[in-house]
Design a protein around this motif. Structure first.
Motif, PDB file in Angstrom:
ATOM      1  N   TRP A  38      39.087   0.193  -0.635  1.00  0.00           N
ATOM      2  CA  TRP A  38      39.926  -0.680  -1.457  1.00  0.00           C
ATOM      3  C   TRP A  38      39.066  -1.736  -2.134  1.00  0.00           C
ATOM      4  O   TRP A  38      38.099  -2.254  -1.559  1.00  0.00           O
ATOM      5  N   MET A  40      39.553  -5.098  -5.385  1.00  0.00           N
ATOM      6  CA  MET A  40      40.556  -5.885  -6.099  1.00  0.00           C
ATOM      7  C   MET A  40      40.573  -5.672  -7.621  1.00  0.00           C
ATOM      8  O   MET A  40      40.683  -6.627  -8.391  1.00  0.00           O
ATOM      9  N   LYS A  46      49.342  -0.973 -12.086  1.00  0.00           N
ATOM     10  CA  LYS A  46      49.442  -2.177 -12.930  1.00  0.00           C
ATOM     11  C   LYS A  46      48.633  -1.976 -14.214  1.00  0.00           C
ATOM     12  O   LYS A  46      48.954  -2.518 -15.267  1.00  0.00           O
ATOM     13  N   HIS A 142      41.648 -14.297 -12.047  1.00  0.00           N
ATOM     14  CA  HIS A 142      40.591 -15.001 -11.305  1.00  0.00           C
ATOM     15  C   HIS A 142      41.197 -15.757 -10.131  1.00  0.00           C
ATOM     16  O   HIS A 142      42.227 -15.323  -9.590  1.00  0.00           O
ATOM     17  N   LYS A 144      43.486 -17.607  -7.887  1.00  0.00           N
ATOM     18  CA  LYS A 144      44.925 -17.721  -8.132  1.00  0.00           C
ATOM     19  C   LYS A 144      45.358 -19.185  -8.288  1.00  0.00           C
ATOM     20  O   LYS A 144      46.325 -19.456  -8.982  1.00  0.00           O
ATOM     21  N   ASN A 170      48.678 -10.436 -10.075  1.00  0.00           N
ATOM     22  CA  ASN A 170      48.831 -10.962  -8.716  1.00  0.00           C
ATOM     23  C   ASN A 170      49.814 -12.099  -8.557  1.00  0.00           C
ATOM     24  O   ASN A 170      49.634 -12.956  -7.670  1.00  0.00           O
ATOM     25  N   PRO A 174      47.964 -11.846  -4.249  1.00  0.00           N
ATOM     26  CA  PRO A 174      48.139 -12.968  -3.306  1.00  0.00           C
ATOM     27  C   PRO A 174      49.175 -13.997  -3.711  1.00  0.00           C
ATOM     28  O   PRO A 174      49.646 -14.750  -2.869  1.00  0.00           O
TER      29      PRO A 174
END
Ligand SMILES: O=C(NCCCCc1cc2ccncc2s1)c1cc(-c2ccc(F)cc2)cc(O)c1O
Ligand SMILES: [Mg+2]
Length: 214
Positions: A38, A40, A46, A142, A144, A170, A174
């Motif tokens: 995995w 990011m 998406k 970038h 959050k 995101n 997050p």
């Protein structure tokens, strides 16, 4: 000595993707991150929403905050008209070095300007440094907790025009609660939530698309 995950992503691109073929670069990264490790990247699910927004906006100028390995950078740049320019900011020098090589493999280096440094430092300098008036599209991916302050900074620096589009990754995971609160309640934006999933997982996430009304 141990390689980093971005180095392993680059190796997967160089092994499995065709030089000069951006879609094969995107596919190679998605395959690696879905089946091996995995990472990011905005990812394939998406990424399709991102593609549709880029195609609809057909931007001449794009700002990406958060390059990582260059997955979304390549994905966006592959859809831009010939004279369009994409500026992407990356904080981590190691990631930036990998992203440059991924971008080069895709054959998109002439469309992309990768800048190393922090968004808060660079946003006020973009006009003078790159001769940019305003951005047609901004992709926020970038830190959050920087989405809100950097959006306010872009407003203050006159980098947004009536009709500029902000697309934020995101917003659920997050999560960017202060940004969502601001952008959804501000009379200066019209926002729309695109429900999706966290890259390569079943967890909920989504993209928030916002039009700056001036
Ligand atoms: O942090 C994320 N992304 C930002 C990395 C910060 C890189 C920066 C670039 C830059 C440029 C200019 N100024 C300052 C900065 S800081 C991120 C994290 C997750 C995630 C989700 C669930 C998890 F369990 C664990 C991670 C998923 C995602 O899609 C992300 O984008
Ligand atoms: Mg992201």
């Amino acid at each position: 000595t141990q390689t980093t995950r971005p180095q392993r992503i680059l190796a997967a691109v160089q092994k499995n993707a065709t030089r000069g073929d951006p879609r094969s670069v995107v596919k190679a990264i998605d395959q690696f991150c879905r089946h091996k490790e995995w990472a990011m990247n905005v990812g394939d699910e998406k990424g399709c929403i991102l593609d549709s927004v880029v195609t609809e906006v057909n931007p001449a100028t794009v700002l990406e905050l958060g390059t990582y390995c260059g997955y979304s950078t390549v994905r966006i740049a592959s859809l831009l008209p010939s004279h369009a320019k994409l500026i992407t900011l990356e904080f981590d020098p190691g990631n930036a070095a990998i992203a440059r090589q991924v971008i080069a493999w895709a054959g998109l280096a002439d469309k992309i300007q990768l800048v190393e440094g922090a968004s808060g430092d660079w946003i006020p300098k973009l006009k003078e440094k790159f001769g940019i008036e305003t951005f047609d599209l901004v992709f926020l991916d970038h830190w959050k907790d920087r989405y809100l302050p950097d959006t306010k900074l872009m407003e203050e620096c006159g980098l947004l025009r009536k009709g500029s589009i902000l697309l934020a990754d995101n917003v659920i995971c997050p999560g960017t609660p202060d940004y969502l609160e601001y952008i959804r309640n501000s009379p200066r934006y019209k926002s729309q939530y695109f429900k999706s999933h966290l890259e390569y997982t079943k967890a909920e996430d989504g993209l928030e698309k916002s039009v700056f009304l001036g």
